[in-house]
Design an enzyme around this catalytic site. Structure first.
Site, PDB file in Angstrom:
ATOM      1  N   GLU A   1      82.563  58.547  43.502  1.00 16.03           N
ATOM      2  CA  GLU A   1      82.687  59.998  43.340  1.00 16.03           C
ATOM      3  C   GLU A   1      83.326  60.623  44.574  1.00 16.03           C
ATOM      4  OE1 GLU A   1      83.296  62.299  41.549  1.00 16.03           O
ATOM      5  OE2 GLU A   1      81.453  63.088  40.633  1.00 16.03           O
TER       6      GLU A   1
ATOM      7  N   HIS B   1      78.591  57.872  34.460  1.00 10.79           N
ATOM      8  CA  HIS B   1      77.240  57.312  34.587  1.00 10.79           C
ATOM      9  C   HIS B   1      76.204  58.132  33.808  1.00 10.79           C
ATOM     10  CE1 HIS B   1      75.973  60.587  37.215  1.00 10.79           C
ATOM     11  NE2 HIS B   1      77.125  60.451  37.846  1.00 10.79           N
TER      12      HIS B   1
END
Length: 206
Positions: free
Chosen positions: A82, A9
């Site tokens: 994550e 990201h």
């Protein structure tokens, strides 16, 4: 054959502040939004067949720029989320260095041996991410040649790369993953071939 384009990201405010994000649902910083825009504008491929993303906002918002470019929906999945850092979520590295220097050393030198309260281990996170990757591959390998985008996170991307390259987890941090880094690998009958790691060529101005 399936080709996977694995992307981290864009930059977040917590990245700038040196905080551990984990599963905390942080947003992209203005610079991160610009990185995602440049990623889409200068994407290294003209065609993709599907876009998957972690279900956390910073990944979804990065993926949305690619969704707009290729007119494909973003398919979110917790499998690409994550790693959960438990008690260390939101902590600054400078704070951890001051108050938890012994465990921070383990974090960087032997992450496979790190134990944190309420956290996911690196081994479990890798298993989760690799299972999700295999699920995605199984969907697309039956359709002939396909190129698939997966937008994830710094640690998860490293864990996936360690998995496909059979790199021990203790060497996890030897793999750089900059914000919006592009990694490319192909899968032929279950065999992985890495073509590109940690490319940020899309951010370089002409």
């Amino acid at each position: 054959m399936v080709e996977i384009v694995l992307i981290r990201h864009g930059l977040t405010l917590w990245n700038l502040e040196g905080r551990i994000q984990g599963i905390s649902d942080t947003e992209l910083a203005p610079e991160g939004l610009k990185q995602a825009e440049l990623l889409a504008e200068n994407f290294p491929f003209d065609k993709v067949n599907a876009i998957y993303s972690s279900d956390l906002s910073r990944a979804k918002n990065t993926a949305q720029f690619l969704s707009d470019k290729f007119n494909l929906p973003v398919q979110t999945t917790a499998g690409l989320r994550e790693i959960d850092f438990g008690e260390w979520e939101g902590k600054r590295f400078v704070e951890l260095k001051k108050n938890h220097s012994d465990r921070l050393k383990i974090f960087f030198t032997s992450p496979d041996k790190l134990i944190l309260d309420r956290a996911e281990t690196f081994q479990k996170a890798q298993e989760r991410a690799m299972n999700e990757l295999r699920r995605i591959i199984s969907i697309h390998e039956s359709e002939g040649e396909n190129r698939v985008i997966c937008v994830a996170h710094g640690t998860i991307s490293r864990l996936i790369l360690c998995g496909i390259l059979e790199i021990p987890l203790k060497n996890l941090w030897r793999l750089n993953q900059f914000n919006t880094a592009v990694n490319v690998f192909r899968v032929d009958d279950g065999n992985f071939t890495v073509k590109l790691i940690n490319s940020t060529a899309h951010l370089v101005s002409e």
